[in-house]
Design a protein around this motif. Structure first.
Motif, PDB file in Angstrom:
ATOM      1  N   GLU A 108      12.510   3.049  -2.210  1.00  0.00           N
ATOM      2  CA  GLU A 108      13.458   3.270  -1.110  1.00  0.00           C
ATOM      3  C   GLU A 108      13.717   1.971  -0.356  1.00  0.00           C
ATOM      4  O   GLU A 108      14.854   1.685   0.032  1.00  0.00           O
ATOM      5  CB  GLU A 108      12.926   4.338  -0.153  1.00  0.00           C
ATOM      6  N   LEU A 109      12.667   1.187  -0.150  1.00  0.00           N
ATOM      7  CA  LEU A 109      12.811  -0.107   0.520  1.00  0.00           C
ATOM      8  C   LEU A 109      13.716  -1.027  -0.297  1.00  0.00           C
ATOM      9  O   LEU A 109      14.627  -1.660   0.245  1.00  0.00           O
ATOM     10  CB  LEU A 109      11.435  -0.748   0.726  1.00  0.00           C
ATOM     11  N   LEU A 110      13.488  -1.099  -1.581  1.00  0.00           N
ATOM     12  CA  LEU A 110      14.329  -1.943  -2.435  1.00  0.00           C
ATOM     13  C   LEU A 110      15.778  -1.465  -2.409  1.00  0.00           C
ATOM     14  O   LEU A 110      16.706  -2.274  -2.318  1.00  0.00           O
ATOM     15  CB  LEU A 110      13.799  -1.956  -3.870  1.00  0.00           C
ATOM     16  N   ASP A 146       0.804  -1.224   0.000  1.00  0.00           N
ATOM     17  CA  ASP A 146       0.000   0.000   0.000  1.00  0.00           C
ATOM     18  C   ASP A 146       0.838   1.276   0.000  1.00  0.00           C
ATOM     19  O   ASP A 146       0.293   2.370  -0.164  1.00  0.00           O
ATOM     20  CB  ASP A 146      -0.939   0.017   1.213  1.00  0.00           C
ATOM     21  N   ALA A 147       2.135   1.140   0.183  1.00  0.00           N
ATOM     22  CA  ALA A 147       3.019   2.310   0.213  1.00  0.00           C
ATOM     23  C   ALA A 147       3.141   2.910  -1.186  1.00  0.00           C
ATOM     24  O   ALA A 147       2.877   2.248  -2.196  1.00  0.00           O
ATOM     25  CB  ALA A 147       4.399   1.910   0.738  1.00  0.00           C
ATOM     26  N   SER A 148       3.576   4.138  -1.221  1.00  0.00           N
ATOM     27  CA  SER A 148       3.803   4.782  -2.518  1.00  0.00           C
ATOM     28  C   SER A 148       4.924   4.054  -3.259  1.00  0.00           C
ATOM     29  O   SER A 148       5.769   3.389  -2.642  1.00  0.00           O
ATOM     30  CB  SER A 148       4.195   6.246  -2.321  1.00  0.00           C
TER      31      SER A 148
END
Length: 176
Positions: free
Chosen positions: A65-67, A57-59
């Motif tokens: 950024e997570l990746l 559900d994040a943008s």
């Protein structure tokens, strides 16, 4: 350290919850922070699903950024303890020079094409399997690979959460 139960996590205030599971997603405690409000969780699997939903559900920018928080596979650089252990379990910390160079070339090619590092749940995988996956996935479209990488991140997170929590059989193993 005593493993946590779903009850422990359901009773935790936000700070304690994030402290307990904030590292499940690589350098991304925001996942735990956002998921905390979903309490109570019916099970550890329910918690993992809620965390995966938070990521989904994040943008797209937050997902990217997570990746990008993940290290390159086989990289000889500073990384989280969890990443070090996972890569070591696959032998990526012991690559011979020629294979190390191959991995670096694949990592660079992948990162140049997609804008984020190659991500795979490598715990207990063979170096050959990982290298083949890298070679195969370089041919993906960006959208397919973005989703594949997010799926792999969720697998990694599930494995990490499993290490932190009471196993399904309810035994309390002690961790050093």
């Amino acid at each position: 350290m005593t493993r946590l139960t779903v009850e422990d996590l359901n009773q935790a205030d936000k700070e304690r919850f994030v402290d307990a599971v904030g590292d499940v997603y690589e350098e991304s405690p925001w996942v735990a922070k956002r998921t905390w409000s979903e309490q109570p969780f019916s099970s550890i699997d329910g918690l993992q699903q809620a965390m995966a939903n938070t990521v989904q559900d994040a943008s797209q920018q937050k997902q990217l950024e997570l990746l990008r928080a993940h290290p390159d596979l086989g990289e000889r650089t500073e990384m989280t303890d969890e990443s070090q252990e996972e890569q070591a379990s696959a032998g990526l910390d012991r690559l011979p020079p020629a294979q190390y160079e191959t991995f670096q070339t694949l990592n660079d090619t992948y990162r140049d094409k997609f804008g984020f590092p190659f991500i795979m749940a490598v715990k207990d995988e063979s170096v050959g399997t990982i290298q083949q996956a890298m070679e195969d996935r370089i041919d993906h479209s960006r959208s397919k690979e973005f989703q594949t990488a997010l799926n792999e991140v969720n697998v990694i997170a599930a494995l990490r959460l499993e290490e932190l929590t009471v196993p399904r059989d309810g035994t309390q193993e002690q961790h050093a």
